[in-house]
Design a protein around this motif. Sequence first.
Motif, short mmCIF file in Angstrom:
data_model
loop_
_atom_site.label_atom_id
_atom_site.label_comp_id
_atom_site.label_asym_id
_atom_site.label_seq_id
_atom_site.Cartn_x
_atom_site.Cartn_y
_atom_site.Cartn_z
N ARG A 17 0.84 -1.26 -0.16
CA ARG A 17 -0.04 -0.01 0.08
C ARG A 17 0.88 1.23 0.04
O ARG A 17 0.69 2.10 -0.69
CB ARG A 17 -0.84 0.07 1.16
CG ARG A 17 -1.74 1.10 1.26
CD ARG A 17 -3.06 1.14 2.14
NE ARG A 17 -3.72 0.11 2.01
CZ ARG A 17 -5.17 0.09 2.27
NH1 ARG A 17 -5.66 1.14 2.79
NH2 ARG A 17 -5.86 -0.79 1.88
N HIS A 20 2.34 1.78 -3.52
CA HIS A 20 1.33 2.08 -4.30
C HIS A 20 1.01 3.73 -4.04
O HIS A 20 0.80 4.54 -4.98
CB HIS A 20 -0.03 1.23 -4.20
CG HIS A 20 -0.74 1.71 -5.11
ND1 HIS A 20 -1.98 2.43 -4.87
CD2 HIS A 20 -1.10 1.24 -6.53
CE1 HIS A 20 -2.79 2.60 -5.97
NE2 HIS A 20 -2.27 1.92 -7.03
N GLU A 21 1.02 4.08 -2.89
CA GLU A 21 0.53 5.40 -2.66
C GLU A 21 1.78 6.32 -3.11
O GLU A 21 1.52 7.29 -3.89
CB GLU A 21 0.57 5.58 -1.10
CG GLU A 21 -0.10 7.01 -0.88
CD GLU A 21 -0.46 6.97 0.53
OE1 GLU A 21 -1.52 6.59 1.18
OE2 GLU A 21 0.59 7.69 1.35
N ALA A 109 0.24 4.72 5.74
CA ALA A 109 -0.49 3.97 4.79
C ALA A 109 0.12 2.45 5.15
O ALA A 109 -0.77 1.60 4.82
CB ALA A 109 0.20 4.30 3.24
N GLY A 113 -2.54 -0.70 5.64
CA GLY A 113 -2.49 -1.96 4.58
C GLY A 113 -2.49 -2.84 5.68
O GLY A 113 -3.06 -4.18 5.42
#
Length: 280
Positions: A17, A20-21, A109, A113
Amino acid sequence: MEALQPVGSFKIRGIGRACHELVTTGVQHLVSSSGGNAGLAVAYAGRLLRTRVTVLVPRTTPEMMRAKLRVEGAAVQEAGDSWDDAHAAALALADAPNTGLIHPFEGEALWDGHATLVEECAEQGEPPDAIVVAVGGGGLLVGVLRGLHRIGWGAVPVVAVETTGAASLARSAAAGALQTLPRIDSLATSLGARTPAAEAVAWTQRHPIHCHQVEDRAAVQACARFADDHRVLVEPACGAALAACYELAPPLEQARRILVVVCGGAGVSPALLGDWLAKT
Ligand SMILES: *Cc1c(COP(=O)(O)O)cnc(C)c1O
């Protein structure tokens, strides 16, 4: 059964996560300072996100983990004698434009996650009487607690397990403030954070968390027993949580339904487990 994740541990949840962010905000180069499961998760996420990854590892990182990182397409660079050296080098490298550092156990994040693990449990049934989690820097613990409170399981007690030579959370919780261990002395290298996340220590003041410690020997024996019982190999870091279950550590004696996070770990093989059993 996070041991069955593609990277062999739960780390992909939070780190996937976080990667990805960063990539969606324009980062084109991901940097990690972990030669362990966190670095492996960054390498895997980077490959799926088609983003360059560099992992800075201390000299002590075993060839087995370096090879796994390279298979995922990461550039592996040696930087110093300890994790602190590697992390300092990673911080310097991440200063470059469009480059982002992924911390192994800190960040919003990452915690969100990791929380998905508990959110998925809620879809599967009733709350357990207790949850057992291994603790290194405490990222997994914070994620689990966030998830619990989000789904309305805020009263479920958590057993936070460390090995005796890596018990930075237990030490901090007892002191009521962040403490740093002078050194790590445990085979469970994935639990080797000298200073835990401040957020993890804060949670010990606002949720029923039982800090529990096991010896390396108990963690390693739990790995062997779990392999016999379930045909799955896990690191001693995960064995620590399993040992707490096999020992029925407090408050598990009274629990009828126990949820244990089998956090896994890629740094294990039958030969390594044999060495550890002989050594402890
Ligand atoms: C990272 C890791 C841990 C500890 O997780 P933290 O978020 O650092 O507390 C435990 N077990 C395994 C296998 C790990 O990779």
